[in-house]
Design a protein around this motif. Structure first.
Motif, PDB file in Angstrom:
ATOM      1  N   ALA A 189       0.831  -1.210   0.000  1.00  0.00           N
ATOM      2  CA  ALA A 189       0.000   0.000   0.000  1.00  0.00           C
ATOM      3  C   ALA A 189       0.865   1.259   0.000  1.00  0.00           C
ATOM      4  CB  ALA A 189      -0.924  -0.008   1.209  1.00  0.00           C
ATOM      5  N   THR A 190       1.988   1.233   0.697  1.00  0.00           N
ATOM      6  CA  THR A 190       2.881   2.404   0.732  1.00  0.00           C
ATOM      7  C   THR A 190       3.443   2.716  -0.650  1.00  0.00           C
ATOM      8  OG1 THR A 190       3.495   1.935   3.027  1.00  0.00           O
ATOM      9  CG2 THR A 190       4.967   3.368   1.767  1.00  0.00           C
ATOM     10  N   VAL A 191       3.909   1.673  -1.353  1.00  0.00           N
ATOM     11  CA  VAL A 191       4.446   1.880  -2.700  1.00  0.00           C
ATOM     12  C   VAL A 191       3.359   2.396  -3.636  1.00  0.00           C
ATOM     13  CG1 VAL A 191       5.535   0.762  -4.680  1.00  0.00           C
ATOM     14  CG2 VAL A 191       6.206   0.115  -2.359  1.00  0.00           C
ATOM     15  N   LEU A 192       2.183   1.779  -3.571  1.00  0.00           N
ATOM     16  CA  LEU A 192       1.080   2.207  -4.437  1.00  0.00           C
ATOM     17  C   LEU A 192       0.647   3.629  -4.115  1.00  0.00           C
ATOM     18  CD1 LEU A 192      -1.126  -1.026  -4.544  1.00  0.00           C
ATOM     19  CD2 LEU A 192       0.525  -0.234  -6.247  1.00  0.00           C
ATOM     20  N   PHE A 193       0.621   3.966  -2.834  1.00  0.00           N
ATOM     21  CA  PHE A 193       0.227   5.319  -2.433  1.00  0.00           C
ATOM     22  C   PHE A 193       1.160   6.374  -3.040  1.00  0.00           C
ATOM     23  CE2 PHE A 193       1.162   8.821   0.502  1.00  0.00           C
ATOM     24  CZ  PHE A 193      -0.064   9.482   0.477  1.00  0.00           C
ATOM     25  N   VAL A 194       2.450   6.136  -2.919  1.00  0.00           N
ATOM     26  CA  VAL A 194       3.424   7.090  -3.461  1.00  0.00           C
ATOM     27  C   VAL A 194       3.248   7.225  -4.966  1.00  0.00           C
ATOM     28  CG1 VAL A 194       5.874   7.538  -3.813  1.00  0.00           C
ATOM     29  CG2 VAL A 194       5.074   6.693  -1.598  1.00  0.00           C
ATOM     30  N   ARG A 195       3.019   6.109  -5.639  1.00  0.00           N
ATOM     31  CA  ARG A 195       2.877   6.153  -7.097  1.00  0.00           C
ATOM     32  C   ARG A 195       1.587   6.871  -7.499  1.00  0.00           C
ATOM     33  NH1 ARG A 195       5.550   7.068 -11.498  1.00  0.00           N
ATOM     34  NH2 ARG A 195       4.696   6.023 -13.348  1.00  0.00           N
ATOM     35  N   PHE A 196       0.468   6.537  -6.865  1.00  0.00           N
ATOM     36  CA  PHE A 196      -0.794   7.203  -7.184  1.00  0.00           C
ATOM     37  C   PHE A 196      -0.704   8.707  -6.910  1.00  0.00           C
ATOM     38  CE2 PHE A 196      -3.089   3.007  -6.370  1.00  0.00           C
ATOM     39  CZ  PHE A 196      -3.295   2.767  -7.725  1.00  0.00           C
ATOM     40  N   TRP A 197      -0.042   9.059  -5.823  1.00  0.00           N
ATOM     41  CA  TRP A 197       0.020  10.460  -5.394  1.00  0.00           C
ATOM     42  C   TRP A 197       0.943  11.280  -6.289  1.00  0.00           C
ATOM     43  CZ3 TRP A 197       3.130  12.555  -0.704  1.00  0.00           C
ATOM     44  CH2 TRP A 197       2.747  13.881  -0.442  1.00  0.00           C
ATOM     45  N   THR A 198       2.124  10.730  -6.602  1.00  0.00           N
ATOM     46  CA  THR A 198       3.113  11.498  -7.357  1.00  0.00           C
ATOM     47  C   THR A 198       3.004  11.295  -8.862  1.00  0.00           C
ATOM     48  OG1 THR A 198       4.757   9.717  -7.149  1.00  0.00           O
ATOM     49  CG2 THR A 198       4.726  11.417  -5.423  1.00  0.00           C
ATOM     50  N   GLY A 199       2.543  10.131  -9.293  1.00  0.00           N
ATOM     51  CA  GLY A 199       2.533   9.822 -10.721  1.00  0.00           C
ATOM     52  C   GLY A 199       1.220  10.073 -11.420  1.00  0.00           C
ATOM     53  N   ASP A 239      -5.236  13.118  -5.088  1.00  0.00           N
ATOM     54  CA  ASP A 239      -5.072  13.774  -3.806  1.00  0.00           C
ATOM     55  C   ASP A 239      -4.743  12.721  -2.757  1.00  0.00           C
ATOM     56  OD1 ASP A 239      -7.595  12.777  -2.496  1.00  0.00           O
ATOM     57  OD2 ASP A 239      -8.520  13.941  -4.102  1.00  0.00           O
ATOM     58  N   VAL A 240      -4.320  13.170  -1.588  1.00  0.00           N
ATOM     59  CA  VAL A 240      -3.832  12.246  -0.560  1.00  0.00           C
ATOM     60  C   VAL A 240      -4.886  11.214  -0.178  1.00  0.00           C
ATOM     61  CG1 VAL A 240      -2.993  12.061   1.813  1.00  0.00           C
ATOM     62  CG2 VAL A 240      -2.174  13.908   0.351  1.00  0.00           C
ATOM     63  N   GLY A 241      -6.130  11.668   0.022  1.00  0.00           N
ATOM     64  CA  GLY A 241      -7.187  10.746   0.425  1.00  0.00           C
ATOM     65  C   GLY A 241      -7.474   9.687  -0.616  1.00  0.00           C
ATOM     66  N   ARG A 242      -7.589  10.107  -1.866  1.00  0.00           N
ATOM     67  CA  ARG A 242      -7.875   9.153  -2.936  1.00  0.00           C
ATOM     68  C   ARG A 242      -6.709   8.202  -3.147  1.00  0.00           C
ATOM     69  NH1 ARG A 242      -8.676  10.331  -9.425  1.00  0.00           N
ATOM     70  NH2 ARG A 242      -9.571   8.277  -9.938  1.00  0.00           N
ATOM     71  N   ALA A 243      -5.488   8.731  -3.090  1.00  0.00           N
ATOM     72  CA  ALA A 243      -4.317   7.872  -3.261  1.00  0.00           C
ATOM     73  C   ALA A 243      -4.241   6.821  -2.160  1.00  0.00           C
ATOM     74  CB  ALA A 243      -3.044   8.719  -3.283  1.00  0.00           C
ATOM     75  N   ALA A 244      -4.526   7.227  -0.928  1.00  0.00           N
ATOM     76  CA  ALA A 244      -4.472   6.289   0.191  1.00  0.00           C
ATOM     77  C   ALA A 244      -5.547   5.219   0.056  1.00  0.00           C
ATOM     78  CB  ALA A 244      -4.630   7.046   1.510  1.00  0.00           C
ATOM     79  N   TRP A 245      -6.768   5.618  -0.316  1.00  0.00           N
ATOM     80  CA  TRP A 245      -7.858   4.654  -0.444  1.00  0.00           C
ATOM     81  C   TRP A 245      -7.582   3.652  -1.555  1.00  0.00           C
ATOM     82  CZ3 TRP A 245     -11.458   1.701   1.043  1.00  0.00           C
ATOM     83  CH2 TRP A 245     -12.477   1.261   0.201  1.00  0.00           C
ATOM     84  N   HIS A 246      -7.152   4.114  -2.707  1.00  0.00           N
ATOM     85  CA  HIS A 246      -6.849   3.210  -3.809  1.00  0.00           C
ATOM     86  C   HIS A 246      -5.667   2.304  -3.468  1.00  0.00           C
ATOM     87  CE1 HIS A 246      -9.218   4.753  -7.422  1.00  0.00           C
ATOM     88  NE2 HIS A 246      -9.665   5.454  -6.392  1.00  0.00           N
ATOM     89  N   ALA A 247      -4.692   2.830  -2.766  1.00  0.00           N
ATOM     90  CA  ALA A 247      -3.529   2.028  -2.395  1.00  0.00           C
ATOM     91  C   ALA A 247      -3.916   0.912  -1.434  1.00  0.00           C
ATOM     92  CB  ALA A 247      -2.454   2.915  -1.780  1.00  0.00           C
ATOM     93  N   VAL A 248      -4.680   1.240  -0.405  1.00  0.00           N
ATOM     94  CA  VAL A 248      -5.081   0.238   0.586  1.00  0.00           C
ATOM     95  C   VAL A 248      -5.984  -0.808  -0.050  1.00  0.00           C
ATOM     96  CG1 VAL A 248      -6.410  -0.125   2.693  1.00  0.00           C
ATOM     97  CG2 VAL A 248      -4.800   1.772   2.563  1.00  0.00           C
ATOM     98  N   PHE A 249      -6.960  -0.369  -0.823  1.00  0.00           N
ATOM     99  CA  PHE A 249      -7.908  -1.312  -1.422  1.00  0.00           C
ATOM    100  C   PHE A 249      -7.184  -2.312  -2.314  1.00  0.00           C
ATOM    101  CE2 PHE A 249     -10.984  -2.959  -4.373  1.00  0.00           C
ATOM    102  CZ  PHE A 249     -12.160  -3.051  -3.646  1.00  0.00           C
ATOM    103  N   HIS A 250      -6.305  -1.838  -3.186  1.00  0.00           N
ATOM    104  CA  HIS A 250      -5.646  -2.745  -4.121  1.00  0.00           C
ATOM    105  C   HIS A 250      -4.554  -3.579  -3.447  1.00  0.00           C
ATOM    106  CE1 HIS A 250      -7.519   0.145  -6.968  1.00  0.00           C
ATOM    107  NE2 HIS A 250      -7.713  -0.944  -7.660  1.00  0.00           N
TER     108      HIS A 250
END
Length: 454
Positions: free
Chosen positions: A150-160, A164-175
């Motif tokens: 989830a941490t790797v996915l969060f960074v990628r969704f957020w920076t790439g 936004d932080v909330g959406r990146a965190a939710w998508h990262a955790v879910f996947h």
């Protein structure tokens, strides 16, 4: 006249619930609760009641960590409905009895013998006294892997992708949860096709799927004795070798066959084609995401994918299928017969004869379930055999990949897939044991006789 007292009436012996029965009932209860929650109006984005079959199918697919869907996860379900799906995935991945044992330990600070046996049946652990450490170890392993992915996915969704932080965190955790539990649910209508060329999304998800598919006993032994392969058990060696071989063969076959297919790998650059081929091979280990359109693949790729989905991953993990150990045991038995041997030897150790019977039984039951479902669905629809077989094997193997026919199937066919997902998650022998009223032991053996074979 002397009247003798009537003999005391012997009360029937009360039989406790068997671990396999408890697991089946636990999974069934979780599916029904999930169905009820998903039927509620605030579970759907439109605010309407979801019909029973759609809710039951989605709940079963989540608890049995399959990923087949009859409604679009991204657009149909509300945030509440998606959270329910995420919780059902996590619950199904850990195992209902293990979850119950962990809750009991948190409340009572100890595990009862019955809870340990239940958890041991679900996790394939040996030794009742070791269940407390096993349960905690499984929970810690799950949290660490899911958090790392989830941490790797969060960074990628957020920076790439400018989430936004909330959406990146939710998508990262879910996947992350969906991938480690080999569930295959995605928050995108086209699954992960939009990330087909992004290794920072595809590789972490593949790693989580592979780790979940290895099984907790293998992960535990690797953690303790990673540098001492001579101490690895037969189970660990079989799972690791079979996983490596199947991933390699699946990747190579997909890349070669689909290389010039304009509907799948054709439009991609060479590096992306290799990544997409590897990603597809990993998904066949019962994960269910797709980074290319599965419905446009060649028939040959579908057939090989059917075989990979049927085999599945390692035992006592989040993958489905008949398990790579079952498949490997059959290969070793066949090789021994070809060589005229009397004992099946695997990695310097003799294989127990009871394992022979278990492997053969699992495969026969699995084939019977798959073939029965294929025949029934073919009789209900005018679909091609290739697509129906792919869908049925995907359901039984708790994979979740589809050729796009799931939502268009009649309700009766969808209920057949529900039963297959339930059977595939529990395992043919576990479900059969749960349904058996009693076990009979004979005190004698019949004389041997050998029929002609072949």
């Amino acid at each position: 006249m002397l009247t003798l007292p009537a003999p005391a009436r012997r009360l029937p012996r009360r039989r406790g619930i068997a671990p396999a029965q408890a697991i089946a009932l636990g999974f069934g209860a979780a599916i029904l609760v999930g169905t009820a929650l998903l039927m509620l109006p605030f579970s759907s984005r439109s605010g309407v009641w979801t019909n029973f079959v759609d809710a039951l199918f989605t709940s079963t697919s989540a608890v049995c960590v399959t990923g087949l869907i009859v409604v679009d996860t991204a657009t149909y379900w509300s945030p509440f409905g998606k959270v329910v799906i995420l919780l059902l995935i996590q619950l199904g991945g850990l195992g209902i009895m293990l979850f119950a044992a962990l809750i009991g330990f948190a409340l009572a600070r100890k595990l009862s013998v019955r809870s340990r046996i239940f958890a041991g049946t679900e996790t394939k652990s040996t030794g009742v006294g070791d269940m407390k450490r096993t349960a905690i170890g499984i929970l810690i392993t799950t949290v660490i892997i899911e958090a790392a992915v989830a941490t790797v996915l969060f960074v990628r969704f957020w920076t790439g992708y400018d989430y936004d932080v909330g959406r990146a965190a939710w998508h990262a955790v879910f996947h992350a949860v969906s991938s480690f539990n080999n569930a295959g649910f995605a928050l995108y209508t086209d699954s992960l096709i939009g990330f087909v060329s992004d290794p920072w999304i595809c590789i972490p998800i593949c790693i989580a799927i592979i780790l979940g598919g290895l099984g907790f006993p293998v992960l535990r032994q690797l953690r303790k004795e990673f540098r001492n392969p001579l101490h690895w058990s037969m189970n660990t060696r079989i799972v690791l070798v079979a996983t490596l071989v199947l991933l390699t063969l699946g990747t190579g076959f997909t890349v070669v066959v689909e290389w010039d297919n304009p509907g799948t790998l054709g439009p991609l650059d060479p590096a992306s084609r290799m990544l997409a081929g590897f990603f597809h091979s990993v998904q066949a280990r019962t994960a269910g995401f797709n980074s290319v359109d599965t419905s446009l693949m060649h028939d040959e790729t579908w057939l090989v994918t059917d075989v990979l989905m049927f085999i599945g991953g390692g035992p006592a993990g989040t993958a489905g299928g008949i398990k790579v150990t079952t498949f490997a045991v059959l290969l070793f038995i066949m090789w021994t017969e070809f060589r005229g041997g009397t004992a099946v030897n695997v990695f310097g150790k003799r294989l127990s004869r009871s394992v022979h019977r278990e492997a053969i039984t699992v495969v026969i039951v699995a084939l019977a379930a798959v073939m029965s479902a294929v025949i029934a669905i073919l009789a209900m629809t005018d679909l091609d055999l290739d697509r129906v077989l792919f869908e049925v094997v995907s359901a039984f193997g708790t994979v979740g990949m589809s050729t796009g026919i799931t939502a268009d199937l009649p309700a009766a066919a969808q209920l057949i897939l529900v039963l297959l997902m339930f059977l595939g998650r529990l395992g043919p022998l576990t479900l059969g044991s749960a349904l058996a009223l009693r076990q009979r032991q004979t005190a004698y053996e019949l004389p041997k006789e050998r029929p002609a074979i072949g």
